[in-house]
Design an enzyme around this catalytic site. Structure first.
Site, PDB file in Angstrom:
ATOM      1  N   HIS B 233       0.608  -0.907   0.243  1.00 38.67           N
ATOM      2  CA  HIS B 233       0.094  -0.858  -0.276  1.00 38.67           C
ATOM      3  C   HIS B 233       0.332   1.062  -0.225  1.00 38.67           C
ATOM      4  CE1 HIS B 233      -3.095   3.213   0.767  1.00 38.67           C
ATOM      5  NE2 HIS B 233      -4.344   1.690   1.473  1.00 38.67           N
ATOM      6  N   LEU B 243      -2.333   2.503   8.352  1.00 41.88           N
ATOM      7  CA  LEU B 243      -2.800   2.475   7.048  1.00 41.88           C
ATOM      8  C   LEU B 243      -2.943   3.628   7.410  1.00 41.88           C
ATOM      9  CD1 LEU B 243      -3.620   1.668   3.961  1.00 41.88           C
ATOM     10  CD2 LEU B 243      -5.697   0.565   5.267  1.00 41.88           C
ATOM     11  N   ARG B 288      -1.905   0.726  -6.846  1.00 45.51           N
ATOM     12  CA  ARG B 288      -1.697   0.731  -5.772  1.00 45.51           C
ATOM     13  C   ARG B 288       0.074   0.478  -6.078  1.00 45.51           C
ATOM     14  NH1 ARG B 288      -5.123  -1.488  -1.240  1.00 45.51           N
ATOM     15  NH2 ARG B 288      -6.616   0.523  -1.215  1.00 45.51           N
ATOM     16  N   HIS B 356       0.588  -4.591   2.676  1.00 45.34           N
ATOM     17  CA  HIS B 356      -1.011  -4.779   2.722  1.00 45.34           C
ATOM     18  C   HIS B 356      -1.853  -5.942   3.164  1.00 45.34           C
ATOM     19  CE1 HIS B 356      -4.123  -2.248   3.594  1.00 45.34           C
ATOM     20  NE2 HIS B 356      -5.062  -2.084   2.335  1.00 45.34           N
ATOM     21  N   ARG B 391      -4.574  -5.854  -6.898  1.00 48.44           N
ATOM     22  CA  ARG B 391      -5.536  -6.009  -6.115  1.00 48.44           C
ATOM     23  C   ARG B 391      -6.065  -4.150  -6.228  1.00 48.44           C
ATOM     24  NH1 ARG B 391      -8.216  -4.609  -1.448  1.00 48.44           N
ATOM     25  NH2 ARG B 391      -6.570  -4.016  -0.466  1.00 48.44           N
TER      26      ARG B 391
END
Lengths: 247, 605, 190
Positions: B233, B243, B288, B356, B391
């Site tokens: 991330h 995060l 990302r 992440h 993702r």
């Protein structure tokens, strides 16, 4: 900068100990070191048998509630820098039975959360939206319960509550807050069922409004407020039922 | 041994596990569902997800767009039929959560609001301020208490799944509070244990995210698929790795280097968009993998900022203003203030990429079934095929409910069609498993769990980070081999049976080491660059050779065997993956070509 | 108990039978003295005792004075003595100290109750829980001014429309009869 902190941890090993005892450690810390990190440092390098719960490290999973110098706090959101020049004394969350070291038995608390029907009970006289529709809920309607939906179930308010200390039957701050959260949700129709629990001796009227739960809540949920608002609802409920009886 | 009989056993009670339990209970209320978790359900790491969950909600959006974004975002390593099912079922599940009480953020008219997210063409990320995962998890947990057939086994650590002749018959658990082992015999088992990101030293994940379920399925012969794809991330806090949601950038936050320059425009995401006017698929709303890679490039050029917590760049939110931040990103403000002492209203937040998400996982078919009969997997622990090589943010939260439901229903059907077998032989199997689990306790050993865990985490960061080379991966593999040897000599001091976290972290470390190895070997063998797997020695994507899923097959004797399986392509053939102005041009060109085609065809007729 | 003293014989892990033994901490009678917050709460609750004593004091004084009501009305010596006793009693140093204590207790109660008050209200303005909630926190001066304003206004309105009522409230003791008469310039309705 690496300063040193003396941390005394209350320990209890059910197989070996008759009761709790103290063990002291010294840890190095920096500006960013949280109590949780310090405890992990102790576990990793000094006392691997020390047991405590933890997970997210960011004050959202609710695992690491414990007493820090007598105040219930999340270990991950407690920083050693704020205790510079003092010592720290860590105990398991007050008012709960100790299972081992800093791990307490939360089953009574969890059972209470489940008991209050913490889910939307659809209104009987209104149709539910279909599969591809939402209930209309304006930001103002959301605001009515939003704050009270922020509870992370850490149990800190139960450790702060003197009423729970002396009466374990009391539903307690988090459960009563959760009731208010669902009762005030514009989608919900289950208020009548939940008010039975609110009106009981063990409901809102067991609260003497010390207010320490709100003082300690790490997420600003303000359970004391939910309970006082619950008292207003309960009083209304009582008056209405008096009139109904009269009919 | 204490034996409990259930129809469906679910391991893990996060988003997927809870959704599966509810689905099973609703489909068939006569089935007894055992919901097992090593923590109380609301501690599960779904709780930490911040930004939101994707589902087509706006009139200017379409399922096709979501499909395209997801497949291109995954660099074409997605199972396209599964993605198709996925995009068709996201909104239904999100509305379902709404009906169950999830406090989604609303528009003034009282309808669901959505925010922009990285790599998504149209804003379609449903959010509950910046605590979406928290609200989804609590909604699911609280709703689950409504169903009488769901029996929770909180704080039960799953030591093994019980498999005989390629069929699953239950799980062996340790009741941590009572200190007893309990076999839960079940006709079907769902694994929903989350990712394995604790393989890395710096990550956004909780301490419980140790890939238990992946490791257990892997050891019983289910391959781990696409494990080399590990998501960094782009915006974690330095030091702790906590995060800072992509929602920060979705709401208009920008990333700047030490010169205050919005460096993402140099990495195929430009041109620069105006401050406070985020544009989908441009700049900070790139995917990302690309944004994290840009950080690494900047670091190489010496344009990141040096701090006592390592190199960082700035996430600047100041132009959003105090009120807006308080409404949309209150948790971000709270976290930045507490953990790095920075008030996002007044100062930019220092951030760096942190591990992440595990894109790969337990190989399943599109209906969450595995190669073992009766065994299902859903959520981050599974590789159902929607994330591919990268993702997109907000696809995983909704994955938990879409495929959690599928798993619950599939497992319920399987349980209804099968009968319990004899318990006694299973107890024998369970006893053997327990023996294995206990083998790390006691004895004259001297290796420390913490030491091995840290060395593993550092080796993974170094060798299998944002960019990899054959040399770096091999070095990590060597290290992992050594660590696995040392693990055999691990010392567990604690011999109590009540909340013995010393023992359990040792078992978790065993899980992590195996998963790390699967990641490392999969990364070594994929000699191309795709999505989050970027090789400095093989910089191009190689569809001819690697438009394939990698499968890490467990080998008790040593290194996993890496094999490959086909990727299902239905309607979107592989193309160049582009963002920013390049994407816009490509789209224009495609449209023109289509029009040309239509005109030509029309001419012929 | 320290580490050395507790038994630490090596154990084998028996996972068939539970060795769970939760320890319940006893509730000490003086738990409320251990934390400033609890103590402050108990003190606030305790102020009711002083208020009770004050009410009894007032009631006693009223009864004692009322016994001599006709003497006072006739302004004879017994009446004067009764009034002197009244003033002397209230003027006794012990009583002054007591009444000051009551005042402090009541103010303490009011000031510590004040920040809790907004918890029982909920005002939502512009889709947000209102500032009113936060605005009130610690704003004692504002509260006093508002209170004073309200009191003066209410009293003023009553005084303006029902002067007789005020006079009626004050005249049973025959006090201020002259000044009231001169103020209203007419006979009083008794």
């Amino acid at each position: 900068m690496a300063d040193k902190m003396k941390i005394t941890v209350q320990r209890y090993r059910p197989e070996q100990d008759q009761g709790p005892w103290d063990q002291s450690f010294e840890v190095e810390y920096t500006r960013e070191t949280s109590l949780l990190e310090a405890l992990n440092q102790i576990k990793d390098t000094q006392e691997p048998t020390l047991s405590f719960r933890w997970s997210c490290r960011m004050a959202i999973c609710g695992s690491c509630g414990m007493m820090v110098n007598g105040v219930p706090k999340l270990a991950c959101k407690t920083f050693l820098r704020d205790y510079a020049g003092q010592e720290m004394r860590i105990e398991p969350l007050a008012n709960f039975p100790i299972e081992r070291d800093l791990v307490v038995d939360l089953s009574d608390f969890i059972e209470k959360l489940e008991r209050i029907k913490p889910y939307i009970i659809p209104k009987k006289d209104e149709p539910q939206p279909g599969e591809q529709r939402e209930y209309i809920q304006t930001p103002a309607q959301l605001e009515k319960y939003r704050q009270f939906s922020m509870c992370i179930n850490c149990g800190i308010c139960y450790a702060a509550c003197p009423q729970y200390k002396i009466n374990k039957e009391f539903l307690g701050p988090a459960a009563l807050t959760l009731i208010y959260r669902y009762n005030e949700d514009s989608r919900d129709g289950g208020k009548e069922e939940r008010m039975k629990l609110v009106n009981q001796d063990t409901g809102v009227w067991s609260c003497s409004f010390v207010g320490y739960c709100s003082e300690c809540c790490p997420k600003g949920v303000d359970p004391a407020s939910a309970i006082q608002l619950g008292k207003v609802e309960s009083a209304k409920d009582y008056l209405i039922s008096m009139f109904k009886k009269g009919e | 041994m204490d034996v409990v009989k259930a129809d469906v056993a679910i391991v893990g009670a996060g988003g997927s596990g809870l959704r599966a339990a509810i689905a099973a209970a609703e489909l068939n209320p006569d089935l007894k569902v055992a919901l097992i978790s090593k923590v109380y359900p609301m501690r599960s790491h779904t709780v930490a997800a911040e930004g939101g969950a994707a589902g087509v909600a706006r009139d200017d959006d379409s399922l096709d767009y979501h499909f395209h974004d997801t497949v291109a975002g995954g660099d074409w390593l997605c199972e396209q039929d599964v993605v198709d099912y996925f995009v068709h079922n996201t909104t239904r599940e999100l509305y379902q959560l709404e009906h169950w009480g999830c406090p989604w953020s609303r528009k003034p008219d009282g309808r669901i609001n959505v925010r922009p997210f990285g790599g998504m063409k149209v804003p379609r990320t449903w959010f509950a301020a910046d605590k979406t995962g928290f609200h989804m998890l609590h909604t699911l947990f609280q709703t689950s208490t409504k169903y009488k057939s769901i029996n929770r086994f909180d704080e039960h650590f799953v030591l093994d799944i019980l498999v005989k002749d390629q069929q699953v018959y239950g799980v062996l658990t340790l009741d941590m509070q009572n200190g007893v082992v309990r076999m839960i015999q079940a006709k079907s088992v769902i694994i929903a244990t989350g990712g394995s990101n604790r393989c890395y030293r710096f990550n956004t994940n909780g301490g419980i995210v140790t890939g238990d379920g992946m490791a257990l399925a892997y050891r019983h012969g289910v391959p781990l698929r696409d494990m080399e794809f590990v998501q960094y991330h782009p915006t974690g806090l330095p030091g702790c790795g906590i995060l800072m949601t992509e929602g920060c950038r979705g709401e208009g936050g920008v990333l700047t280097n030490k010169d205050g320059y919005r460096y993402l425009q140099d990495y195929g995401l430009g041109p620069e968009t105006p401050l406070g006017k985020p544009k989908s698929k441009y700049m900070e709303l790139g995917p990302r993998d690309r944004v994290s890679q840009a950080f690494w490039q900047e670091q190489q050029k010496g344009r990141t900022i040096k701090t006592h917590l390592g190199d960082v760049v700035n996430l600047d939110l100041r132009h959003l203003g105090a009120d807006y931040l308080e409404e949309r990103l209150p948790f971000i403000c709270e976290l930045a203030r507490a953990y790095v002492g920075v008030d996002p209203v007044k100062e930019p937040v220092p951030v760096r990429p942190t591990v992440h998400y595990t894109m790969g996982g337990i190989e399943t078919n599109g209906k969450t079934g595995t190669r073992i009969a009766g065994l299902y997997a859903a959520g981050e622990c599974a590789s159902v095929g929607i994330h591919g090589a990268n993702r997109l943010g907000s696809n995983s939260l909704v994955e938990t409910v879409v495929f959690g439901r599928v798993a619950g229903e599939e497992a319920a059907k399987f349980a209804a069609e099968n009968a319990h077998t004899d318990t006694a032989p299973l107890v024998k199997v369970a006893e053997k498993s327990l023996e294995n689990a206990l083998s790390v306790v006691g004895g004259e050993r001297n290796e420390s769990v913490a030491q091995i865990r840290n060395e593993m985490g550092d080796a993974m960061e170094e060798g299998i980070g944002i960019y990899r080379t054959e040399e770096s991966i091999k070095k990590t593999i060597e290290k992992l081999t050594v660590l696995k040897e040392r693990y055999k000599n691990i010392k567990v001091n604690d011999q109590s049976t009540i909340f013995n976290t010393d023992w359990l972290t040792a078992i978790e470390l065993g899980f992590l080491l195996g998963n790390a190895e699967a990641m490392a070997y999969s990364a070594l063998n994929r000699t191309e660059s795709r999505g989050s797997h970027q090789r400095l020695d093989y910089t191009e994507r190689n569809d001819e050779k690697f438009l394939k899923h990698s499968l890490a097959n467990y080998n008790p004797e040593g290194a996993p065997t890496i094999t490959y399986s086909d990727v299902k392509i239905t309607k979107l053939p592989p193309a160049k993956r582009v963002y920013g102005i390049e994407a816009e041009n490509a789209e224009k060109a495609a449209k023109e070509a289509q029009a040309q085609n239509a005109a030509n065809n029309g001419g012929k007729q | 108990m320290d580490l050395e003293k507790s038994t630490s014989k090596p154990m084998t892990m028996d996972l068939e039978k539970s060795t769970r033994k939760p320890f319940v901490r006893p509730v000490e009678a003086n738990w409320w003295t251990k934390k400033g917050f609890y103590l402050a709460y108990m003190l606030r609750e305790g102020t009711c005792l002083l208020v009770l004593a004050f009410v009894l004091e007032m009631l006693g004084l009223y009864i004692m004075t009322a016994l001599h009501i006709s003497d006072i009305q006739h302004m004879n010596q017994a009446g004067a003595k009764s009034l002197v006793n009244y003033i002397e009693f209230l003027g006794h140093p012990a009583m002054i100290v007591f009444n000051v204590l009551v005042l402090i207790a009541v103010l303490y109660h009011a000031f510590t109750w004040f920040p809790l008050m907004p918890k029982a209200t909920r005002v939502i303005i512009k889709d947000r829980k209102s500032g009113l909630y936060k605005l009130l926190e610690g704003k004692y001066l504002v509260a006093l001014l508002v209170l004073a304003f309200v009191t003066v206004t209410v009293a003023g309105v009553i005084f303006f429309y029902y002067p007789q009522l005020i006079a009626k409230l004050l005249t049973p003791l025959g006090l201020f009869e002259d000044s009231l008469k001169s103020m209203f310039g007419k006979g009083l309705p008794f």
